[in-house]
Motif scaffolding. Structure first.
Motif, mmCIF file in Angstrom:
data_model
loop_
_atom_site.group_PDB
_atom_site.id
_atom_site.type_symbol
_atom_site.label_atom_id
_atom_site.label_comp_id
_atom_site.label_asym_id
_atom_site.label_seq_id
_atom_site.Cartn_x
_atom_site.Cartn_y
_atom_site.Cartn_z
ATOM 1 N N SER A 96 42.835 94.345 81.148
ATOM 2 C CA SER A 96 41.487 93.814 80.934
ATOM 3 C C SER A 96 40.564 94.175 82.090
ATOM 4 O O SER A 96 39.409 94.549 81.872
ATOM 5 C CB SER A 96 41.521 92.303 80.707
ATOM 6 O OG SER A 96 41.841 91.615 81.886
ATOM 7 N N GLY A 97 41.067 94.106 83.323
ATOM 8 C CA GLY A 97 40.247 94.478 84.473
ATOM 9 C C GLY A 97 39.871 95.950 84.461
ATOM 10 O O GLY A 97 38.716 96.315 84.721
ATOM 11 N N GLU A 98 40.838 96.796 84.144
ATOM 12 C CA GLU A 98 40.563 98.238 84.083
ATOM 13 C C GLU A 98 39.596 98.558 82.941
ATOM 14 O O GLU A 98 38.724 99.417 83.088
ATOM 15 C CB GLU A 98 41.861 99.021 83.920
ATOM 16 C CG GLU A 98 42.713 99.041 85.166
ATOM 17 C CD GLU A 98 43.968 99.878 85.003
ATOM 18 O OE1 GLU A 98 44.026 100.719 84.074
ATOM 19 O OE2 GLU A 98 44.892 99.691 85.806
ATOM 20 N N LEU A 99 39.756 97.861 81.822
ATOM 21 C CA LEU A 99 38.882 98.105 80.677
ATOM 22 C C LEU A 99 37.441 97.742 81.005
ATOM 23 O O LEU A 99 36.513 98.505 80.710
ATOM 24 C CB LEU A 99 39.372 97.304 79.464
ATOM 25 C CG LEU A 99 38.585 97.478 78.178
ATOM 26 C CD1 LEU A 99 38.611 98.925 77.703
ATOM 27 C CD2 LEU A 99 39.139 96.545 77.101
ATOM 28 N N VAL A 100 37.247 96.591 81.637
ATOM 29 C CA VAL A 100 35.896 96.174 82.012
ATOM 30 C C VAL A 100 35.278 97.189 82.973
ATOM 31 O O VAL A 100 34.127 97.598 82.812
ATOM 32 C CB VAL A 100 35.920 94.757 82.634
ATOM 33 C CG1 VAL A 100 34.587 94.427 83.293
ATOM 34 C CG2 VAL A 100 36.269 93.736 81.581
ATOM 35 N N GLY A 101 36.042 97.612 83.971
ATOM 36 C CA GLY A 101 35.533 98.605 84.918
ATOM 37 C C GLY A 101 35.187 99.923 84.247
ATOM 38 O O GLY A 101 34.147 100.528 84.525
ATOM 39 N N ALA A 102 36.053 100.370 83.350
ATOM 40 C CA ALA A 102 35.810 101.635 82.651
ATOM 41 C C ALA A 102 34.594 101.547 81.737
ATOM 42 O O ALA A 102 33.815 102.501 81.644
ATOM 43 C CB ALA A 102 37.055 102.035 81.849
ATOM 44 N N LEU A 103 34.413 100.405 81.078
ATOM 45 C CA LEU A 103 33.234 100.239 80.212
ATOM 46 C C LEU A 103 31.945 100.290 81.024
ATOM 47 O O LEU A 103 30.971 100.924 80.608
ATOM 48 C CB LEU A 103 33.313 98.924 79.442
ATOM 49 C CG LEU A 103 34.281 98.891 78.269
ATOM 50 C CD1 LEU A 103 34.456 97.471 77.768
ATOM 51 C CD2 LEU A 103 33.807 99.808 77.162
ATOM 52 N N GLY A 104 31.952 99.626 82.173
ATOM 53 C CA GLY A 104 30.763 99.662 83.029
ATOM 54 C C GLY A 104 30.448 101.069 83.507
ATOM 55 O O GLY A 104 29.298 101.503 83.486
ATOM 56 N N ALA A 105 31.473 101.796 83.917
ATOM 57 C CA ALA A 105 31.266 103.168 84.390
ATOM 58 C C ALA A 105 30.842 104.088 83.247
ATOM 59 O O ALA A 105 29.985 104.957 83.431
ATOM 60 C CB ALA A 105 32.538 103.691 85.046
ATOM 61 N N ALA A 106 31.429 103.895 82.077
ATOM 62 C CA ALA A 106 31.095 104.748 80.934
ATOM 63 C C ALA A 106 29.631 104.615 80.554
ATOM 64 O O ALA A 106 28.984 105.598 80.198
ATOM 65 C CB ALA A 106 31.980 104.398 79.742
ATOM 66 N N THR A 107 29.112 103.401 80.656
ATOM 67 C CA THR A 107 27.703 103.185 80.341
ATOM 68 C C THR A 107 26.824 103.949 81.315
ATOM 69 O O THR A 107 25.849 104.587 80.923
ATOM 70 C CB THR A 107 27.373 101.679 80.392
ATOM 71 O OG1 THR A 107 28.195 101.019 79.431
ATOM 72 C CG2 THR A 107 25.922 101.422 80.074
ATOM 73 N N GLU A 108 27.164 103.889 82.572
ATOM 74 C CA GLU A 108 26.379 104.595 83.590
ATOM 75 C C GLU A 108 26.457 106.107 83.421
ATOM 76 O O GLU A 108 25.484 106.818 83.663
ATOM 77 C CB GLU A 108 26.838 104.192 84.992
ATOM 78 C CG GLU A 108 26.547 102.748 85.343
ATOM 79 C CD GLU A 108 25.063 102.414 85.259
ATOM 80 O OE1 GLU A 108 24.231 103.196 85.755
ATOM 81 O OE2 GLU A 108 24.732 101.368 84.663
ATOM 82 N N LEU A 109 27.628 106.609 83.029
ATOM 83 C CA LEU A 109 27.815 108.056 82.883
ATOM 84 C C LEU A 109 27.421 108.574 81.501
ATOM 85 O O LEU A 109 27.362 109.779 81.290
ATOM 86 C CB LEU A 109 29.281 108.428 83.140
ATOM 87 C CG LEU A 109 29.806 108.183 84.549
ATOM 88 C CD1 LEU A 109 31.300 108.471 84.609
ATOM 89 C CD2 LEU A 109 29.054 109.050 85.551
ATOM 90 N N ASP A 110 27.209 107.647 80.559
ATOM 91 C CA ASP A 110 26.938 108.021 79.176
ATOM 92 C C ASP A 110 28.065 108.891 78.628
ATOM 93 O O ASP A 110 27.843 109.912 77.991
ATOM 94 C CB ASP A 110 25.581 108.724 79.057
ATOM 95 C CG ASP A 110 25.122 108.833 77.607
ATOM 96 O OD1 ASP A 110 25.605 108.048 76.767
ATOM 97 O OD2 ASP A 110 24.269 109.705 77.322
ATOM 98 N N ASN A 111 29.305 108.456 78.932
ATOM 99 C CA ASN A 111 30.483 109.206 78.493
ATOM 100 C C ASN A 111 31.637 108.230 78.343
ATOM 101 O O ASN A 111 32.057 107.621 79.322
ATOM 102 C CB ASN A 111 30.818 110.293 79.511
ATOM 103 C CG ASN A 111 31.933 111.196 79.041
ATOM 104 O OD1 ASN A 111 32.775 110.812 78.248
ATOM 105 N ND2 ASN A 111 31.925 112.411 79.551
#
Length: 152
Positions: A96-111
């Protein structure tokens, strides 16, 4: 709303008629022989999807800043990812922690590729935990060193 499906050759042979169906549907899957299918959408629809993904990701990230939010995520994770039931509790928290972090980064990278990869990796981890024989084989130290020479 589901995507309209057509072939790439149909689009090339009858572009006006084919694109007219895109206006009504918003998305079109172009089937290609011997190659990966393509998704065609309008710029407005793509921007709308991006905006929605960004809002959901930011809400999810902010929600997990509180203990109650983190607990809620842990409660719903097995429903969203049924295979997560096979993960030990500490790995569900890690996922869950990794998923939240990845979702936040994905939004910033648009990927979203890293999010998809993360989910796939955790699904494979759950598959290992679900199979006692496989888990034992992968976690038992046989004392042998299977270093780079073992691949030759």
């Amino acid at each position: 709303m589901t995507a309209v499906e057509t072939s790439l050759s149909e689009l090339l042979n009858r572009p006006k008629a084919t694109l007219a169906t895109l206006r009504g549907a918003g998305r079109m899957v172009l089937r290609r022989q011997g190659a990966e299918d393509l998704m065609l959408t309008t710029a407005a629809r793509a921007e709308q999807d991006h905006e929605v993904m960004g809002v959901i990701s930011r809400m999810f990230v902010e929600m997990t800043r509180t203990p109650a939010g983190r607990n809620l995520v842990l409660d719903v994770l097995p429903t969203a990812f049924p295979w997560a039931r096979y993960l030990p509790a500490h790995e569900v928290r890690e996922f869950s922690g990794e998923l939240v972090g990845a979702l936040g980064a994905a939004t910033e990278l648009d990927n979203t590729a890293a999010v998809a990869r993360l989910i796939t990796e955790w699904r494979h981890t759950a598959e290992v935990h679900a199979d006692p024989e496989l888990y034992a084989a992968l976690t038992t130290d046989s004392g042998e060193d299977f270093g780079s020479d073992a691949l030759v």
